[in-house]
Design an enzyme around this catalytic site. Structure first.
Site, PDB file in Angstrom:
ATOM      1  CG  HIS A  35      -1.010   1.217   7.312  1.00  0.00           C
ATOM      2  ND1 HIS A  35      -0.084   0.784   8.241  1.00  0.00           N
ATOM      3  CD2 HIS A  35      -0.306   1.963   6.421  1.00  0.00           C
ATOM      4  CE1 HIS A  35       1.113   1.258   7.929  1.00  0.00           C
ATOM      5  NE2 HIS A  35       1.005   1.984   6.825  1.00  0.00           N
ATOM      6  CD  GLU A  36      -1.487   2.358   2.724  1.00  0.00           C
ATOM      7  OE1 GLU A  36      -0.969   3.492   2.786  1.00  0.00           O
ATOM      8  OE2 GLU A  36      -0.823   1.318   2.875  1.00  0.00           O
ATOM      9  CG  HIS A  94       0.023   6.821   5.674  1.00  0.00           C
ATOM     10  ND1 HIS A  94       1.150   7.234   6.357  1.00  0.00           N
ATOM     11  CD2 HIS A  94       0.212   5.498   5.433  1.00  0.00           C
ATOM     12  CE1 HIS A  94       1.973   6.201   6.521  1.00  0.00           C
ATOM     13  NE2 HIS A  94       1.423   5.127   5.970  1.00  0.00           N
ATOM     14  N   GLY A 127       0.843  -1.189   0.000  1.00  0.00           N
ATOM     15  CA  GLY A 127       0.000   0.000   0.000  1.00  0.00           C
ATOM     16  C   GLY A 127       0.876   1.236   0.000  1.00  0.00           C
ATOM     17  CD  GLN A 150       3.180   5.781   3.054  1.00  0.00           C
ATOM     18  OE1 GLN A 150       2.272   5.254   2.433  1.00  0.00           O
ATOM     19  NE2 GLN A 150       4.118   5.088   3.685  1.00  0.00           N
ATOM     20  CB  CYS A 192       4.786   2.154   7.894  1.00  0.00           C
ATOM     21  SG  CYS A 192       4.321   3.669   7.025  1.00  0.00           S
ATOM     22  CG  LEU A 193       6.615   1.161   1.985  1.00  0.00           C
ATOM     23  CD1 LEU A 193       6.020   1.470   0.617  1.00  0.00           C
ATOM     24  CD2 LEU A 193       7.785   0.194   1.857  1.00  0.00           C
TER      25      LEU A 193
HETATM   26  O1  GNR Z   1       3.894  -2.581   2.719  1.00  0.00           O
HETATM   27  C1  GNR Z   1       3.192  -2.440   3.729  1.00  0.00           C
HETATM   28  N1  GNR Z   1       2.849  -3.538   4.464  1.00  0.00           N
HETATM   29  C2  GNR Z   1       1.912  -3.506   5.488  1.00  0.00           C
HETATM   30  C3  GNR Z   1       1.826  -4.617   6.324  1.00  0.00           C
HETATM   31  C4  GNR Z   1       0.896  -4.656   7.341  1.00  0.00           C
HETATM   32  C5  GNR Z   1       0.033  -3.599   7.525  1.00  0.00           C
HETATM   33  C6  GNR Z   1       0.113  -2.479   6.713  1.00  0.00           C
HETATM   34  C7  GNR Z   1       1.047  -2.435   5.695  1.00  0.00           C
HETATM   35  S1  GNR Z   1       1.105  -1.046   4.640  1.00  0.00           S
HETATM   36  C8  GNR Z   1       2.782  -1.085   4.161  1.00  0.00           C
HETATM   37  C9  GNR Z   1       3.086  -0.018   3.124  1.00  0.00           C
HETATM   38  C10 GNR Z   1       2.837   1.351   3.705  1.00  0.00           C
HETATM   39  O2  GNR Z   1       3.584   1.911   4.453  1.00  0.00           O
HETATM   40  N2  GNR Z   1       1.705   1.924   3.402  1.00  0.00           N
HETATM   41  O3  GNR Z   1       1.400   3.122   3.936  1.00  0.00           O
HETATM   42 NI    NI Z   2       2.378   3.216   5.822  1.00  0.00          NI
END
Ligand code: GNR
Ligand code: NI
Length: 174
Positions: A136-137, A140, A46, A51, A94-95
């Site tokens: 999660h997204e 952000h 995601g 980001q 999270c990246l």
């Molecule tokens: O790549 C991602 N893996 C992930 C694993 C578990 C819960 C959420 C994520 S999102 C993350 C990529 C990211 O930072 N998206 O904002």
């Molecule tokens: Ni993230």
């Protein structure tokens, strides 16, 4: 197509509330394509526009595993229309928080309404990993990181390590 640089916490741009998208035009579609390319290259499942330093309510997701055909999802101005009382725990990464992972508890099932890249209004139900990643997204877009769901102690420990890692890039001496 272009790879976009991904912001790493603590960065004030990751804490801002993103603005609604007004129009799905060619410029936005180019951004969506660049975000997908950036997410696949990272690799991640995601990516939200904040980001990559773009304060817009836009996110991309692809849960396809390696070897499976790509299954890109793009959500513009997403809104949660329903959340289950039941919760689920996933180990999240999270990246923008590289190399740190922690369990986060969220509603297990959701419904989300959004505009897709063809400018169509859609509403889908999600459970499992998809429900977690959508939330999660969407966090952000409101300036929230998975770290904000942890105890202050855990969050500050990870933030300190990220600051230290930035000052001492991988491979550097001392
Ligand atoms: O790549 C991602 N893996 C992930 C694993 C578990 C819960 C959420 C994520 S999102 C993350 C990529 C990211 O930072 N998206 O904002
Ligand atoms: Ni993230």
């Amino acid at each position: 197509m272009a790879l976009l640089p991904i912001l790493v916490a603590p960065d004030p741009r990751l804490k801002q509330k993103a603005r609604r998208v007004e129009a799905v035009d060619g410029v936005l579609r180019r951004l969506i394509d660049d975000m997908l390319e950036t997410m696949y290259a990272a690799p991640g499942i995601g990516l939200a526009a904040p980001q990559v330093g773009v304060s817009k309510r836009l996110l991309v997701i692809d849960l396809a595993k390696e070897g499976e055909p790509k299954a890109p999802l793009c959500m513009i101005n997403p809104e949660l229309t329903w959340l289950s009382d039941e919760e689920a725990t996933y180990e999240e990464g999270c990246l923008s928080v590289p190399e740190h992972y922690a369990d986060v508890v969220r509603p297990a099932r959701i419904r989300v309404r959004y505009i897709d890249r063809d400018n169509e209004i859609r509403e889908i139900a999600a459970d499992g990993l998809l429900a977690t990643v959508v939330q999660h997204e969407m966090d952000h877009l409101d300036g929230i990181l998975f770290l904000d769901h942890l105890t202050n102690l855990k969050r500050n420990m990870i933030l300190r390590k990220l600051v230290k890692a930035r000052k001492t890039p991988a491979g550097a001496e001392l």
